[in-house]
Scaffold this motif. Structure first.
Motif, PDB file in Angstrom:
ATOM      1  N   GLN A 447       8.799  10.803 -33.008  1.00 33.07           N
ATOM      2  CA  GLN A 447       9.342  11.184 -31.700  1.00 33.07           C
ATOM      3  C   GLN A 447      10.288  12.381 -31.758  1.00 33.07           C
ATOM      4  O   GLN A 447      10.375  13.162 -30.814  1.00 33.07           O
ATOM      5  CB  GLN A 447      10.085   9.987 -31.081  1.00 33.07           C
ATOM      6  N   SER A 577       4.382   5.799 -27.615  1.00 38.18           N
ATOM      7  CA  SER A 577       5.707   5.391 -27.149  1.00 38.18           C
ATOM      8  C   SER A 577       6.455   4.584 -28.212  1.00 38.18           C
ATOM      9  O   SER A 577       5.926   4.272 -29.275  1.00 38.18           O
ATOM     10  CB  SER A 577       5.575   4.569 -25.861  1.00 38.18           C
ATOM     11  N   HIS A 579      10.279   3.546 -30.421  1.00 40.58           N
ATOM     12  CA  HIS A 579      11.239   4.197 -31.310  1.00 40.58           C
ATOM     13  C   HIS A 579      11.191   3.586 -32.708  1.00 40.58           C
ATOM     14  O   HIS A 579      11.093   2.362 -32.849  1.00 40.58           O
ATOM     15  CB  HIS A 579      12.654   4.062 -30.748  1.00 40.58           C
ATOM     16  N   HIS A 592       6.461   0.160 -31.249  1.00 36.91           N
ATOM     17  CA  HIS A 592       6.273   1.492 -31.817  1.00 36.91           C
ATOM     18  C   HIS A 592       5.121   1.483 -32.821  1.00 36.91           C
ATOM     19  O   HIS A 592       4.207   2.290 -32.734  1.00 36.91           O
ATOM     20  CB  HIS A 592       7.555   1.967 -32.488  1.00 36.91           C
ATOM     21  N   HIS A 703       0.593   6.120 -21.983  1.00 45.25           N
ATOM     22  CA  HIS A 703       2.063   6.124 -22.058  1.00 45.25           C
ATOM     23  C   HIS A 703       2.591   7.542 -21.884  1.00 45.25           C
ATOM     24  O   HIS A 703       1.925   8.519 -22.231  1.00 45.25           O
ATOM     25  CB  HIS A 703       2.533   5.590 -23.423  1.00 45.25           C
ATOM     26  N   THR A 704       3.804   7.645 -21.368  1.00 48.18           N
ATOM     27  CA  THR A 704       4.522   8.914 -21.332  1.00 48.18           C
ATOM     28  C   THR A 704       5.950   8.687 -21.791  1.00 48.18           C
ATOM     29  O   THR A 704       6.482   7.576 -21.669  1.00 48.18           O
ATOM     30  CB  THR A 704       4.534   9.532 -19.917  1.00 48.18           C
ATOM     31  N   VAL A 705       6.585   9.754 -22.299  1.00 52.02           N
ATOM     32  CA  VAL A 705       7.955   9.624 -22.805  1.00 52.02           C
ATOM     33  C   VAL A 705       8.907  10.618 -22.150  1.00 52.02           C
ATOM     34  O   VAL A 705      10.109  10.614 -22.454  1.00 52.02           O
ATOM     35  CB  VAL A 705       7.980   9.800 -24.342  1.00 52.02           C
ATOM     36  N   HIS A 769      10.540   4.258 -22.093  1.00 53.58           N
ATOM     37  CA  HIS A 769       9.353   5.064 -21.848  1.00 53.58           C
ATOM     38  C   HIS A 769       8.533   4.416 -20.748  1.00 53.58           C
ATOM     39  O   HIS A 769       8.885   3.339 -20.250  1.00 53.58           O
ATOM     40  CB  HIS A 769       8.532   5.192 -23.142  1.00 53.58           C
TER      41      HIS A 769
END
Length: 867
Positions: A447, A577, A579, A592, A703-705, A769
């Protein structure tokens, strides 16, 4: 560029010939394609070796365990063995009966590198395990063919390294007979002044102590694994800083021979040698820090040290080096990719071994092992040059990837960068993170890779100089545009190659630049691919990345088989997405690493296995000038968790592999994802073939971040839009039936930062996210078709047009696709652009690509894997 494209097309054309002889489709039944420890010999039976000298390698005996401990501190439950008593026999000949002209060797390691490459022709070989009574248990006879190749990589034997190694000191960071010229030539380079500026600051900075380690941060953590992780992180914060300070002093001395640097460095190293006695010091990197500093100080200051100081350093080197060798040998060479070792500890051990070679008797064995394990296993842990762990941890390996072969090159006079793996590594470096772009998004910790930093660019710089690759050179020139670009990470433990640039006087080569690269590139052994629309102007580049990997999701890899990511202008759109908080952490594992975090498919809400058992692969691909194609197969990736090492990690980390968390009995039979890049338009077509052994629900994930997604249900499709500052990806999702859609901004398990405190002990919060799920009704067979249009945000695009006969028109392309659960899976796509003869056809068997009068038939081809 034409040569590069020709080589890519050649693979496809060969596949076309095979289509006449073999079934188009391969259904794998292997539990795993890769293994945590070697399970197959090399060369394999009936293998062909053409691009490099033969190295014989074989598995350890199944009933023994030679490791000190498994990764991350978890004890092995296998029977331990005294490594010093392990012996192996090897014999090989061109006589099938192994009776005449047989070469027989005995070795203490499960590999052997012949001193000279074998003659072209058919060879036969056996390996054997020698028991304590001296009797050898032989394997079956294996056959392989050696082919002649004008550019075959044939590095010199260890005897050449021995003969050429200087008997004087220094010999590691600089050769004594080249020292004066090195100092003179370095003065005109910016790195020279950077080192002296930083070293002068160190002279004015009081040394820290291990008593400064902030142990309070571990108070109140949930379990022993978390507490150990915290203490390891905090002890490294102090020790790594002092290591960087001492290395600056050592290098400043080698640049100037000014004893103000050497005196302070010697004083600090002697004090640090005793730090391991402090209970707060944890982690394997710390032990190697002591080995690194002791050996570099011994080699660099050899003529300045008194006898007592020499003996103190030799004692430390002997202690740490023996520990390293005892851990590595009969384990590392058979391990899939022991992270810390390949990242840096093998490099440190290698330099330590050669720094005291001829002075510590043990170093004879250490140096022999280091050199030969490099020839056998590295740098190519796979042939294609990619890094299966992903970009999040790729940079940690750069110093090893450059400094070790450069040292061997300097001593032997043979260019170790001629290994063909390095040309593939250039392509991986470029295609996984183009100039000023976020990384392709594979592997834990990706990320934060927002654009190529000087560590990555420094690696490309080194490869450009040592291999002559002009694409890498253009990558460097485009990014490193300021005189101090490389200065920021000068003291980075894992990254800076400033010393290499002082040593190497080869210029950056001139020639073809990034604009001449193909629109896409596939790494079949690693299971990665990327497509681009504009290498020349990053701000207008639409990028698409894909992963379906034989390595599965072990180590730092993630459970994202058949997943994709999209980008515009160097920033992510649809993207993985979650962490990476810690290697085994509830959020990191469930949000993750796990499949629910990626742009792929869930089956009955269940994801892919963690470990090598959760694998995918890329059976076929094509990269042309006007169309690109790849097929990912994740049919074997799903099911209950069965990896012994990951079951143990889950137990110690409090992770339950239950249906509630996303793991259950497997009902998936087929998941094949076809991807077609429609020229350099930013349009990508995706077709999913899905089949189960009973009716199941199919979850399509996006997914989007950066920003939330916009979701609109239309009559024939669902429209999902992802946006960033300048770009958008519009996804149009077609399916076999009615979809239930859901979007949320909440993680399945909250992202709690309990580990990554800053220098002041403050823990930054992790942002949420956004997650989209489209769920089907229960069906045994299902199909999704997706058209993704990635473009400039300020120029909205029209929805696909559904023609009266059911075909779809988007841009200058016509698509006919079967999304019904009935009938054979199929699609046909053609360009309507005037004068352009481009189309692709799939009807459940081979894939046929037609481009400018040439027709290529693609069938499944299993990748060649090492372990």
């Amino acid at each position: 560029m034409k040569k590069l494209i020709s080589s890519i097309l050649l693979c496809c054309l060969v596949s076309g010939v095979q289509a006449q002889e073999k079934p188009a489709r391969i259904r794998l039944t292997d539990v795993t394609l890769m293994h945590e420890m070697r399970a197959t010999p090399s060369p394999l039976d009936k293998a062909t070796v053409s691009d490099r000298a033969v190295s014989f390698q074989w598995p350890l005996q199944a009933d023994i365990d030679t490791s000190e401990e498994v990764l991350d501190g978890m004890k092995s439950r296998k029977k331990k063995v005294d490594k010093s008593r392990l012996k192996y026999q090897l014999r090989y000949s061109q006589d099938a009966a192994l009776k005449s002209n047989v070469i027989q060797e005995e070795t203490r390691w499960p590999f052997f590198n012949p001193e000279k490459d074998l003659a072209p022709g058919v060879w036969y070989w056996q390996y054997g395990y020698v028991n304590e009574g001296g009797k050898t248990q032989w394997s079956s006879v294996l056959q392989f063919t050696v082919e002649a190749h004008p550019d075959k990589f044939c590095p010199p034997s260890f005897k050449t390294m021995q003969a050429n190694l200087s008997k004087s000191h220094p010999r590691i960071l600089v050769q004594k007979d080249q020292w004066a010229d090195f100092m003179k030539n370095s003065r005109s380079k910016p790195e020279y002044q950077w080192y002296l500026e930083q070293a002068d600051k160190v002279l004015k900075t009081p040394m820290q102590s291990v008593n400064n380690i902030n142990t309070k941060l571990a108070d109140g953590l949930d379990n022993a694994m978390q507490r150990s992780a915290m203490l390891t992180r905090e002890s490294r914060r102090i020790i790594d800083q002092e290591e960087a300070n001492v290395e600056l002093l050592i290098r400043a001395y080698l640049l100037t021979q000014d004893t103000k640097y050497s005196k302070e460095a010697i004083k600090r190293v002697i004090e640090m040698v005793g730090w391991d006695e402090n209970k707060n010091v944890m982690g394997d990197f710390n032990a190697f820090t002591m080995l690194s500093l002791s050996s570099l100080a011994y080699d660099s200051f050899y003529d300045l040290l008194d006898e007592g100081q020499k003996q103190t350093l030799l004692k430390e080197i002997k202690k740490r080096g023996s520990e390293s060798y005892n851990n590595f040998n009969n384990r590392l060479e058979n391990h899939i990719a022991d992270n810390h070792v390949w990242q840096m500890t093998l490099r440190i051990f290698t330099f330590a071994a050669f720094s005291v070679y001829g002075e510590l008797p043990e170093a004879d064995t250490w140096a022999d092992y280091c050199y030969n394990v490099w020839l056998a296993r590295f740098p190519g842990l796979n042939k294609d040059g990619a890094w299966h762990n992903g970009d999040g941890y790729f940079a940690v390996n750069f110093r090893t990837l450059v400094e070790v072969p450069y040292f061997y090159t300097t001593v032997t006079g043979f260019n170790f960068f001629n290994d063909p793996w390095y040309q593939g590594s250039v392509m991986y470096t470029l295609y996984q993170q183009p100039p000023f772009s976020k990384s392709a998004g594979n592997g834990s910790g990706h990320q934060g890779n927002m654009k190529p930093n000087s560590i990555r660019v420094g690696y490309a710089d080194a490869l450009a100089r040592m291999t002559g690759n002009t694409y890498a050179a253009d990558y460097v020139r485009r990014i490193a545009t300021t005189p101090d670009f490389h200065k920021r990470f000068l003291t980075s433990k894992s990254g800076s190659l400033a010393w290499f640039r002082l040593q190497c006087d080869r210029p950056l080569p001139e020639g073809e630049g990034l604009a001449n690269l193909p629109m896409g590139y596939v790494f079949p052994e690693s299971g990665l691919a990327s497509f681009m629309t504009n290498w020349e102007r990053v701000g207008g580049n639409a990028m698409f990345s894909f992963r379906s990997s034989p390595y599965g999701s072990t180590s730092h890899a993630i459970a994202n088989q058949n997943a994709f990511n999209t980008f515009f202008g160097g920033s992510s759109l649809f993207y993985s997405s979650g962490h990476h908080i810690a290697f085994v952490d509830k959020h990191s594992m469930l949000c993750h690493r796990s499949t629910r975090a990626h742009n792929t498919i869930l089956v009955n809400g269940m994801g892919q296995r963690i470990g090598t058992e959760g694998y995918g692969w890329i059976p076929r691909y094509y990269i042309g000038e006007k169309i690109g194609y790849l097929l990912g197969d994740a049919s074997n990736a799903y099911g209950e968790e069965i990896s012994p090492i990951w079951l143990e990690r889950g137990k110690e980390g409090g992770i339950e592999y239950t249906p509630a968390n996303g793991w259950d009995k497997n009902h998936l039979k087929t998941f094949r994802r076809h991807t077609v890049a429609l020229g350099k338009t930013g349009l990508v077509f995706i077709y999913d073939e899905l089949e189960a052994d009973e009716p199941v629900t199919w979850d399509y994930l996006l997914h989007t971040v950066i920003h939330p997604m916009n979701v609109t249900k239309k009559d024939k499709f669902v429209h999902i839009q992802a946006t960033n500052k300048n770009g958008a990806s519009d996804a149009y999702l077609f399916s076999s039936g009615t979809l239930k859609t859901d979007t949320t901004s909440q993680f399945f398990a909250p992202a709690v930062n309990w580990l990554r405190a800053d220098a002041k002990g403050q823990f930054a919060a992790y942002p949420n996210h956004w997650h989209f799920t489209a769920t089907s009704e229960k069906q045994k067979t299902y199909r999704f078709a997706t058209i993704i249009n990635t473009h400039l945000l300020s120029r909205p695009v029209a929805d696909p047009e559904i023609l009266p006969d059911g075909r779809i028109k988007v841009g200058s392309w016509i698509i006919k696709v079967n999304v019904s659960a009935e009938g054979a899976p199929s699609f046909f796509i053609r360009s309507t652009r005037k004068g352009e003869d481009v189309n692709i056809t799939y009807k459940g068997g081979a894939t046929i690509v037609r481009e400018d009068g040439y027709e290529t038939t693609l069938v499944d081809k299993r990748p060649e894997l090492e372990i």
